[in-house]
Design an enzyme around this catalytic site. Structure first.
Site, PDB file in Angstrom:
ATOM      1  N   SER A  58       0.802  -1.228   0.000  1.00  0.00           N
ATOM      2  CA  SER A  58       0.000   0.000   0.000  1.00  0.00           C
ATOM      3  C   SER A  58       0.833   1.275   0.000  1.00  0.00           C
ATOM      4  O   SER A  58       0.321   2.346  -0.303  1.00  0.00           O
ATOM      5  CB  SER A  58      -0.932   0.015   1.204  1.00  0.00           C
ATOM      6  OG  SER A  58      -0.176  -0.038   2.390  1.00  0.00           O
ATOM      7  N   HIS A  78      -5.020  -4.988  -1.300  1.00  0.00           N
ATOM      8  CA  HIS A  78      -4.963  -4.019  -2.406  1.00  0.00           C
ATOM      9  C   HIS A  78      -4.949  -4.696  -3.775  1.00  0.00           C
ATOM     10  O   HIS A  78      -4.843  -4.022  -4.793  1.00  0.00           O
ATOM     11  CB  HIS A  78      -3.731  -3.122  -2.254  1.00  0.00           C
ATOM     12  CG  HIS A  78      -3.821  -2.240  -1.053  1.00  0.00           C
ATOM     13  ND1 HIS A  78      -4.374  -0.974  -1.088  1.00  0.00           N
ATOM     14  CD2 HIS A  78      -3.483  -2.471   0.245  1.00  0.00           C
ATOM     15  CE1 HIS A  78      -4.338  -0.450   0.125  1.00  0.00           C
ATOM     16  NE2 HIS A  78      -3.803  -1.332   0.956  1.00  0.00           N
ATOM     17  N   LYS A 137     -11.845  -1.868  -0.005  1.00  0.00           N
ATOM     18  CA  LYS A 137     -11.151  -1.228  -1.131  1.00  0.00           C
ATOM     19  C   LYS A 137     -11.906  -1.545  -2.432  1.00  0.00           C
ATOM     20  O   LYS A 137     -12.871  -0.858  -2.738  1.00  0.00           O
ATOM     21  CB  LYS A 137      -9.694  -1.657  -1.134  1.00  0.00           C
ATOM     22  CG  LYS A 137      -9.076  -1.318   0.246  1.00  0.00           C
ATOM     23  CD  LYS A 137      -7.631  -1.538   0.351  1.00  0.00           C
ATOM     24  CE  LYS A 137      -7.168  -1.488   1.808  1.00  0.00           C
ATOM     25  NZ  LYS A 137      -7.518  -0.294   2.545  1.00  0.00           N
TER      26      LYS A 137
HETATM   27  N1  PMP Z   1      -4.362  -5.147   5.170  1.00  0.00           N
HETATM   28  C1  PMP Z   1      -3.864  -4.190   4.392  1.00  0.00           C
HETATM   29  C2  PMP Z   1      -2.665  -4.496   3.544  1.00  0.00           C
HETATM   30  C3  PMP Z   1      -4.446  -2.917   4.354  1.00  0.00           C
HETATM   31  O1  PMP Z   1      -3.934  -1.952   3.592  1.00  0.00           O
HETATM   32  C4  PMP Z   1      -5.587  -2.673   5.160  1.00  0.00           C
HETATM   33  C5  PMP Z   1      -6.303  -1.345   5.163  1.00  0.00           C
HETATM   34  N2  PMP Z   1      -5.576  -0.228   4.928  1.00  0.00           N
HETATM   35  C6  PMP Z   1      -6.057  -3.695   5.981  1.00  0.00           C
HETATM   36  C7  PMP Z   1      -5.443  -4.929   5.956  1.00  0.00           C
HETATM   37  C8  PMP Z   1      -7.219  -3.482   6.902  1.00  0.00           C
HETATM   38  O2  PMP Z   1      -8.408  -3.516   6.200  1.00  0.00           O
HETATM   39  P1  PMP Z   1      -9.754  -2.862   6.790  1.00  0.00           P
HETATM   40  O3  PMP Z   1      -9.797  -1.455   6.329  1.00  0.00           O
HETATM   41  O4  PMP Z   1     -10.829  -3.704   6.204  1.00  0.00           O
HETATM   42  O5  PMP Z   1      -9.684  -2.993   8.265  1.00  0.00           O
END
Ligand code: PMP
Length: 393
Positions: free
Chosen positions: A185, A213, A244
């Site tokens: 990310s 992602h 996402k």
């Molecule tokens: N894993 C990754 C790689 C993420 O980028 C995110 C959210 N930014 C999450 C897990 C957590 O997901 P959620 O928003 O559904 O809690």
């Protein structure tokens, strides 16, 4: 030492950053116009920092499915999955995700965060080892901490470093789980998953891939990086989020290991929190159906990503290592990054500002994320806004 003294450092750094930009701390989307536009500071603004990869939050079919679910099943479940919070739609979505990812078992969680928390705190314990990529998401780290597993990090995407650790740690004769992401990310780069899967096999380890992602973004069918790399059968645990590409809220873990089902009885982040609301589940289910039916969404997303990456590259910005729907733009100096971020906002473009220590090498990043819902004109507008602030990078 008072209870709140520990926050002093945070307060001081907030105060120093406030000098650069007041609005950074008060970004409110005052009116949501569409998946790609909102009113910010009274001005219509293109959203280029939302991880809304496929425009699902505003798809008519998803909205209708969510509204229907509310009308028929109410606004919330008022219970955990273990108690009264498992409705037939939760089970149906688990089956749909299993079918889509071609895995035998799936558990749906309330968020992606709790999916990682659940798996990493329960599947591995103090006698086991997790070797994780240094750039892994906080929820992977937090899950390890909750379960008390022994954690070792390898340098981001550095296969020699991973192998060095595997070689050394397998001598302990304990279980090893390798944890990585699909698309990262921060830098928008892929994990070298084929090499990771080969190492996993060679050293008899287990593999967890967080495709938060990459679901709907990578792979011919949109199943993620494991599909693209041809190693789905080597992935023991696939983690994902609804927040996402599915445009909802929730998370999941899919696996061929039947023991996954036992987590429903043993995992605290599953047992002790309310389940996702019917609207969230119905919207995610519909979005998954759309991903299966409309591969052209992925094509549009990548066309937009390649277009912006190419335009910014021409302008000689320092970008992430490869074209991706996540495009980080590096700024060496934090005050200039703030100036650039403000400048973009004044030109009607919102991107994410990411500051150290969240950034990999101490620089500031203005992180763009593209959507299939962006029009080529909007992408061009984003590029032009960056052109105007080029001198600040
Ligand atoms: N894993 C990754 C790689 C993420 O980028 C995110 C959210 N930014 C999450 C897990 C957590 O997901 P959620 O928003 O559904 O809690």
């Amino acid at each position: 030492m008072g209870l709140f003294d520990k926050f002093q450092k945070t307060q001081e750094s907030l105060n120093s950053l406030r000098g650069y930009s007041q609005s950074f701390f008060n970004v409110v989307l005052e009116e949501i116009i569409s998946s790609t536009e909102a009113v910010i500071n009274g001005r219509p603004t293109i959203l280029a920092g939302t991880n809304n990869y496929l425009g699902m939050p505003h798809r008519k079919e998803c909205i209708e499915a969510a509204c229907r679910a509310i009308e028929e099943q109410g606004t919330g479940t008022t219970g955990s999955r273990m108690a009264n919070g498992t409705y037939s739609i939760h089970v149906e979505l688990e089956q749909a995700i299993s079918r889509f990812l071609q895995k035998r078992h799936t558990i749906v969680f309330t968020t992606g965060y709790s999916a990682n928390l659940s798996i990493l705190s329960t599947v591995v314990g103090p006698k086991d080892i997790v070797i994780l990529d240094a750039d892994c998401h906080a929820s992977i780290y937090d899950g390890c901490r909750l379960g008390g597993v022994q954690v070792y990090r390898f340098r981001h995407n550095d296969m020699a470093d991973l192998e060095k650790r595997l070689k050394r740690l397998t001598k302990k004769g304990t279980n090893i789980l390798i944890a990585v992401e699909g698309l990262y990310s921060m830098l928008g780069d892929r994990a070298p998953l084929k090499e990771i899967a080969d190492l996993k096999k060679e050293y008899g380890a287990y593999l967890l891939v967080d495709e938060a992602h990459s679901l709907g973004v990578l792979g011919e069918k949109g199943r993620g990086l494991a599909e693209e790399a041809g190693v789905e059968d080597q992935v023991d645990f696939v983690i994902g989020t609804f927040s996402k590409s599915l445009g909802s809220v929730g998370g999941y873990c899919s696996s061929d290991h039947q023991e996954l089902e036992l987590l429903r009885f043993t995992s605290r982040p599953y047992v002790f929190t309310a389940s996702s609301s019917p609207a969230n589940i119905a919207a995610a289910r519909k979005a998954l159906e759309i991903i299966e039916k409309e591969p052209e969404l992925r094509e549009r997303l990548w066309a937009n990503a390649n277009m912006l990456y190419g335009r910014l590259k021409e302008m000689n910005f320092q970008l992430g290592p490869e074209p991706s729907p996540i495009i980080p733009v590096r700024f060496r100096e934090i005050p200039r990054a703030f100036e650039a971020w403000n400048g973009l906002l004044e030109r009607g473009v919102y991107v994410n500002m990411v500051l150290p220590p969240a950034t990999p090498d101490g620089t500031a990043l203005l992180r763009c994320s593209l959507s299939a819902a962006h029009t080529p004109e909007q992408v061009e507008q984003i590029a032009r806004a960056f052109e105007d602030i080029r001198h600040l990078a």
